[in-house]
Enzyme design. Structure first.
Site, short mmCIF file in Angstrom:
data_model
loop_
_atom_site.label_atom_id
_atom_site.label_comp_id
_atom_site.label_asym_id
_atom_site.label_seq_id
_atom_site.Cartn_x
_atom_site.Cartn_y
_atom_site.Cartn_z
CB ALA A 322 -0.92 0.01 1.21
CD GLU A 326 1.75 -1.01 -6.31
OE1 GLU A 326 0.56 -1.32 -6.27
OE2 GLU A 326 2.35 -0.50 -5.34
CG ASP A 368 13.50 31.64 -40.44
OD1 ASP A 368 14.03 32.76 -40.44
OD2 ASP A 368 13.23 31.00 -41.47
CG ASP A 680 17.10 25.64 -40.73
OD1 ASP A 680 18.09 26.40 -40.73
OD2 ASP A 680 16.01 25.95 -41.23
CG ASN A 742 0.77 5.45 -1.27
OD1 ASN A 742 -0.44 5.36 -1.28
ND2 ASN A 742 1.52 5.16 -2.33
CD GLU A 745 -2.73 3.73 1.90
OE1 GLU A 745 -2.27 2.58 1.82
OE2 GLU A 745 -3.15 4.36 0.91
CG ASP A 786 -2.65 4.48 -4.73
OD1 ASP A 786 -2.96 5.33 -3.87
OD2 ASP A 786 -1.65 3.75 -4.63
#
Length: 957
Positions: A322, A326, A368, A680, A742, A745, A786
Site C-alpha cells: 500500500a 508501484e 526564424d 537547419d 501512502n 497509510e 490510487d
C-alpha cells in the site's frame, strides 16, 4: 534483391546471374540492378509514363498488392504476455506469498468457511494487474497515434499532377519529384537530375553528399557508387530530380539493413529515472517500516499462535504494497501520453514523450522569421525598376489585386514593360506551382517563388508572355550561391534565354547591363549605387528583396552552369512582405512574462530583421542585429557574451545557427530552436528542443526535430511551452498526492500499533493482535484511491499561472525539500484524524466516546477505515497546487470529480453491503458515524489550507 549483381558482392544479388544473362523483356524491374538498365526501359517494365506518372487507381491497386512502403516492425508483444508482466514485481510476489500463507493458515485451522483474506488479496492482485494493463495499453495507443502524425511524406507525379502522399503509400512505378531538403521515400532509378546531391551517410557511411547522374552505369558497382539511384532514408542536400520507384518497404536497401538490426531498448527520461529512484527508495524505507511494525506487534502484543503470525505477516506485506506507489511508471506514461496528445490537438506534435520535460524548461526560443513569426503568405507589394516603382495590391496566394503607380493603375509604357519583365522572368526562374482547388488557392513549392506567380497574374499580359517559353534546364538555388537560374527556349524563334533571381547584391555583382524600358544600357557605377540605395530603402521598410536579371544564351549553353550566370541584364528588384501573424505579438509578450527569451535568427537583411523584431516586441526599437559576418569575427568566448544581449541575428548561414545554439547552451540556457530547411537540421539536432515546421519544413528537418508545428506558428511554440509546464505541474500533483496518501497509510498502521493501548484498541478486543486497520482494508484503500484520482490529476487544467514563473531548470528535482515536508505533514495529519476517529468510537481511549457501549471494535475500525479513504479524497484537492487554495478553480476538472464520486460510492458499498462486509471486515454505520468520518477527514483540507495561506503571506508561494 538485385539479381544481376555478381555473387561476390554479398547481400546484393543471387549467385550466377550476370547482367548479360538477364532478358530485359522477361525480367521485372524490381528483380534486376536498375542502375544497369536505361531509365526509359525501367519505366516501360514498370508500366509508367514518366511525363504523367501512375494514375491514382493504378497506384492504389499496386499498394493493395505489394503492401505499404514500410519496414517490418518488431512483432508486438501479445496481450497475455503484457498481462503476465503486470505480476512481475517484487511487491506482487509478496502479495502472492501472503495469499499462499493465508490459505495455509486457513487449512491448518480446519478449512472452515471460505479463506476470505486469501480471496480478497488474490482479487485485488488481479484487479491491479488489469488496471496496469489498461494504463499501459492506453499509453501505447497514444504513442502510436503520435507516430502516425509524424509520418514522412513524398511528392510524386500522379495523373500528371504533383501530389504529396504519405511515404508509406509509395509503390513501384511511382515518379518521385525530389527537391532540396526532401527525404527520399523509396529506392528509385533517376530519370532526370539537375545539380542533384544526396546525403547517403545513413546508408553508406559516406560523409560527403553524392552527386547524382541519371546516366546508365556500364557495370555493377557497390551501393555508394550507384550514382543513378536514390535510396530510401537518404536526403536531398541540394538540387532537383525525378526518379522511378523500383523498390519499397523491405525490398529497399535500408530494408536489407533493417533485417540485421535487433530492437533497442529506449532509455528512460530523467523524470522517469527520478520516479524509479523514488519508488526504489520508498520500497526500501517502507519494507523497513513494515518489518519494524511487525516486530513491534510481536514484542508488544505477545503473538504466539500460527494464526497470529499469519495476521502479522499479512499486515506487513499489505502495508509495504500500500505504501509504495508501484503504479507510478504506468501513470507517468499515461499522463505524458495524454498531455502530448492534447498538445497535438493544438498543432504541436511532440515526437517523444521525454521531450515534454525539456519543453517545459525552455529558457530561450530561437526562431526564424518567415512563416513562424509571419503568416507564410509571401506577397510582392513593390517592384522597383530603372524607370520607377509600382505597388502591387492584395495579400496571400489568391491572385486578386492590381499593379498601381502613384495610386493609380499602371499605364506608363516603359515602367509597365520593365515590371512585366521582372514578374515574368522571376516566375520563370522558379519551380513553384499555383492552383485553385475547391475555391482555395494553393501553392506547391517555395512561397517566395509562388509570390512571383501571384503578382504576375495581377498584371495583364504577363502570364501570356510567360507561356511563350519552354524550360530546358536549371541551376538551383543554394544557401551558398543565394541565387538560381533557369534556361528557356522561346517557341516562336527558338532563341534561348537565361532568367535569374536571387539576393540583389549577389545578382548585381553578376550584371553588366540594365533594362530601361525596352532598351538595354550599360550598368555604370552611378546606376549601381542608385539601385543599391533602392534596395536598402526597401529593406529598411521590412521588405524582403529579390533581384531579377536575364540574358540571351547560345545553343552551347545547355547544360546550364555557373559560368553562364555572367554578363546579366538587371531588370529590377521586388519587395516582398510576409505579414506578421496577428497572434505573434501577444505570444512573444507571454514568453517574456514567463522569463523565456525570444531570439530571431534569419537569413534576411539585418534591417528587415531588426524592423520586424521591433514591431513584434522581440527587441527594443533601434536595436541592431548581428550579421553572420559579425559572428565570424567573434571567438567562442566573445560569441557567448554576444548572445547574452542580442536578440536578432540576420544574414546567417546554417553553421552560424549551430554556433548560436551552442553558445546559448554554454551559457546555461535550455534552447528551443525552429527550422524548416535541410541546412537547419544540425542546429535542430543540437538544440535541447528542435522544432520543425509542419507545412514548409523538409522531411529531413522533421526527422531531426523533437517537435513539429503543424501550423508553422510561433504562438504554437509558446502554447506548447505552457502545455509542457502544465504537464510537469500535473506530474508533481499526482506525485504529491500519491506519496502523501501512502505515507498516511503507513503512519496510521505504525502509530496505531504503537498506541493501541492508548487509543482503546487493546481493551476493545479479545484478539492477541489488534490492528487499527485490517489487511484487506489497507489493500482496498490502495486500490480505490490510487489510480483513478492520480490519473484524473494528470489531465488537470492549469491551476497556478505557470507562465508567471521562470523556467524549471533541468537539474531541479521533481520532488524538492519543500514538497517532501508537505508530503510528510499531510501524511501525519491523515494518520492523526484516522486514529482520532477510531478513538471517538471506542471507550477507554484519549477522547471521550461519542456513544459509549454501543460501538464495538468493528464499527470503530470501519469508521477509521472510511475516514482515511475520505481524507485521501480531500487530499486530491490539496495536491492540485502547492500554494494556491484548493477552492481556486475547484470544479474545472470533471474527471477528478468523477474519480472522487466513484471512490465514495465504492466506499459506501464496502461499508453497507453485507457481501463486502464479510470480505473486508466492515460494519454498517449510521448517519452520525458518516458525518464524523467526513468531518474528521476534511481536517486534512483545512490544515493544508492554513499552511498554504501562511506560505502566501510569507511570500513563499
Amino acid at each position: 534483391m538485385d539479381a544481376s549483381v555478381p555473387a561476390e558482392q554479398p547481400g546484393q544479388g543471387e549467385p550466377g546471374l550476370e547482367p548479360s544473362a538477364v532478358d530485359p523483356s522477361r525480367v521485372d524491374a524490381s528483380l534486376v540492378d536498375a542502375s544497369l538498365v536505361d531509365a526509359g526501359e525501367i519505366a516501360r517494365r514498370l508500366e509508367v509514363d514518366v511525363t504523367t506518372g501512375l494514375s491514382t487507381d493504378e497506384a492504389a491497386r499496386r499498394l493493395a498488392a505489394d503492401g505499404p512502403n514500410a519496414l517490418r516492425t518488431v512483432r508486438p508483444v501479445p496481450g497475455w504476455r503484457k498481462i503476465l508482466a503486470q505480476f512481475q514485481d517484487p511487491l506482487i510476489y509478496l502479495l502472492l506469498v501472503a495469499t499462499a500463507v493465508s490459505i495455509g493458515a486457513w487449512l491448518i485451522e480446519g478449512a472452515a468457511g471460505l479463506p476470505v483474506d486469501a480471496i480478497v488479496i488474490a482479487a485485488i492482485v488481479i484487479l491491479n494487474a488489469v488496471l496496469g494493463f489498461v494504463q499501459e495499453a492506453r499509453a501505447d495507443n497514444a504513442v502510436a497515434a503520435l507516430a502516425t502524425m509524424t509520418a514522412a511524406s513524398s511528392t510524386v507525379l500522379r495523373g500528371g499532377l504533383l501530389t504529396t502522399v504519405p511515404s508509406t503509400e509509395l509503390v513501384r512505378g511511382d515518379l518521385l519529384v525530389l527537391g532540396e531538403g526532401d527525404s527520399v521515400g523509396a529506392d528509385a532509378r533517376l530519370t532526370e537530375a539537375t545539380a542533384l546531391r544526396i546525403a547517403e551517410a545513413s546508408l553508406t557511411g559516406e560523409s560527403q553528399s553524392v552527386t547524382k547522374d541519371p546516366r546508365t552505369l556500364p557495370a555493377a558497382v557497390g551501393l555508394g557508387d550507384r550514382l543513378n539511384m536514390v535510396f530510401k532514408a537518404t536526403a536531398v542536400s541540394e538540387g532537383v530530380g525525378r526518379a522511378v520507384v523500383t523498390g519499397t518497404g523491405m525490398d529497399t536497401e535500408v530494408g536489407v539493413i533493417a533485417t540485421m538490426l535487433d530492437s533497442t531498448q529506449a532509455h528512460p527520461t530523467p523524470l522517469q529515472d527520478e520516479i524509479s529512484h523514488i519508488g526504489k527508495l520508498l520500497s526500501m524505507v517502507v519494507i523497513a517500516i513494515a518489518l519494524v511494525v511487525m516486530l513491534t506487534i510481536v514484542l508488544a502484543q505477545g503473538v504466539s499462535t500460527p494464526a497470529d503470525f499469519v495476521t502479522v505477516f499479512l499486515l506487513g506485506v499489505s502495508l509495504a504494497v500500500a505504501a509504495v506507489p508501484e503504479g507510478l511508471p504506468a501513470i507517468l506514461s499515461v499522463i505524458l501520453s495524454i498531455g502530448v496528445q492534447r498538445m497535438a490537438r493544438q498543432n504541436a506534435v511532440v515526437k517523444s514523450l521525454k521531450s515534454v520535460e525539456t519543453l517545459g524548461s525552455a529558457s530561450v526560443i530561437c526562431c526564424d522569421k518567415t512563416g513562424t513569426l509571419t503568416r507564410n503568405e509571401m506577397t510582392i507589394q513593390r517592384v522597383l525598376t530603372a524607370s520607377g516603382r509600382v505597388e502591387v495590391t492584395g495579400v496571400g496566394y489568391r491572385p486578386e489585386g492590381e499593379v498601381r503607380h502613384g495610386g493609380a493603375p499602371l499605364t506608363d509604357p516603359a515602367l509597365r514593360y520593365e515590371t512585366q519583365l521582372v514578374l515574368g522572368a522571376g516566375s520563370l526562374a522558379g519551380n513553384a506551382q499555383l492552383a485553385e482547388r475547391d475555391g482555395e488557392w494553393e501553392i506547391q513549392g517555395d512561397p517566395t517563388e509562388a509570390a512571383f506567380l501571384v503578382a504576375a497574374a495581377k498584371l495583364e499580359g504577363t502570364t501570356v508572355h510567360m507561356a511563350r517559353f519552354d524550360r530546358l534546364g536549371e541551376m538551383p538555388f543554394t544557401s551558398e550561391r543565394k541565387m538560381m537560374s533557369t534556361l528557356h527556349q522561346e517557341r516562336s524563334d527558338g532563341s534561348l534565354r537565361i532568367f535569374s533571381k536571387g539576393a540583389p547584391d549577389v545578382l548585381l555583382h553578376r550584371c553588366t547591363r540594365l533594362q530601361v524600358g525596352e532598351t538595354i544600357v550599360p550598368l555604370d557605377d552611378e546606376s549601381r549605387r542608385r539601385l543599391l540605395a533602392d534596395i536598402q530603402e526597401l529593406s529598411a521598410q521590412a521588405f524582403r528583396t529579390l533581384g531579377v536579371a536575364y540574358s540571351s544564351a547560345d545553343e552551347n549553353t545547355a547544360p546550364l552552369d555557373e559560368a553562364d550566370e555572367r554578363d546579366l541584364i538587371y531588370a529590377g528588384v521586388v519587395g516582398i512582405i510576409d505579414p506578421p501573424r496577428d497572434e505573434v505579438t501577444a505570444a512573444i509578450a507571454e514568453a517574456h512574462r514567463a522569463d523565456v527569451r525570444v531570439v530571431m535568427i534569419t537569413g534576411d537583411h539585418p534591417g528587415t530583421a531588426a524592423r520586424i523584431a521591433s514591431d513584434l516586441g522581440i527587441d527594443r526599437p533601434g536595436a541592431t542585429a548581428l550579421s553572420g559576418a559579425d559572428l565570424d569575427r567573434l571567438d567562442e568566448a566573445g560569441l557567448r557574451e554576444a548572445v547574452r544581449g542580442t536578440s536578432v541575428f540576420a544574414r546567417v548561414s546554417p553553421r552560424h545557427k549551430l554556433r548560436i545554439v551552442d553558445a546559448l547552451q554554454a551559457n546555461g540556457d535550455i534552447v528551443a530552436m525552429t527550422g524548416d530547411g535541410v541546412n537547419d537540421a544540425p542546429a535542430l539536432k543540437s538544440a535541447d528542443i528542435g522544432v520543425a515546421m509542419g507545412i514548409t519544413g523538409t522531411e529531413v528537418t522533421k526527422e531531426s526535430a523533437k517537435m513539429i508545428l503543424v501550423d508553422d506558428n510561433f504562438a504554437t511554440i509558446v502554447a506548447a511551452v505552457r502545455a509542457g509546464r502544465v504537464i510537469l505541474d500535473n506530474i508533481k500533483k499526482f506525485l504529491r498526492y500519491l506519496l502523501s496518501s501512502n505515507m498516511g497509510e503507513v503512519l496510521t498502521v505504525f502509530l496505531g500499533v504503537l498506541l493501541a493501548g492508548v487509543l482503546g484498541l487493546t481493551g476493545a478486543s479479545t484478539e492477541t493482535v489488534v490492528l487499527p486497520l485490517l489487511v484487506t482494508q489497507i489493500l482496498w484503500i490502495n486500490l480505490v484511491t490510487d489510480s483513478g484520482p492520480a490519473l484524473a490529476m494528470g489531465v488537470d487544467p492549469e491551476i497556478d499561472d505557470v507562465m508567471a514563473r521562470p523556467p524549471r531548470r533541468i537539474t531541479d528535482r521533481a520532488i524538492d525539500r519543500r514538497m517532501w515536508v508537505g508530503i510528510m505533514s499531510t501524511g501525519l495529519v491523515m494518520a492523526m484524524v484516522t486514529l482520532a476517529t477510531i478513538d471517538l468510537f471506542l471507550p477507554g481511549g484519549l477522547l471521550p466516546a461519542l456513544d459509549p457501549g454501543s460501538d464495538g471494535l468493528t464499527v470503530a475500525r470501519t469508521a477509521g477505515f472510511t475516514t482515511l479513504v475520505f481524507a485521501q479524497l480531500f487530499n486530491t484537492l490539496n495536491a492540485r497546487s502547492e500554494s494556491t487554495s484548493a477552492f481556486h478553480r475547484l470544479f474545472v476538472n470533471r474527471w477528478l470529480w468523477g474519480a472522487i464520486l466513484l471512490a465514495v460510492l465504492l466506499q459506501v458499498a464496502v461499508v453497507q453491503l453485507p457481501v463486502l462486509q464479510a470480505a473486508f471486515g466492515t460494519a454498517s454505520m449510521d448517519p452520525l458515524h458518516w458525518l464524523v468520518c467526513v468531518g474528521m477527514a476534511s481536517l486534512v483540507l483545512w490544515v493544508e489550507e492554513l499552511r498554504k495561506r501562511m506560505l502566501r503571506s510569507l511570500g513563499r508561494a
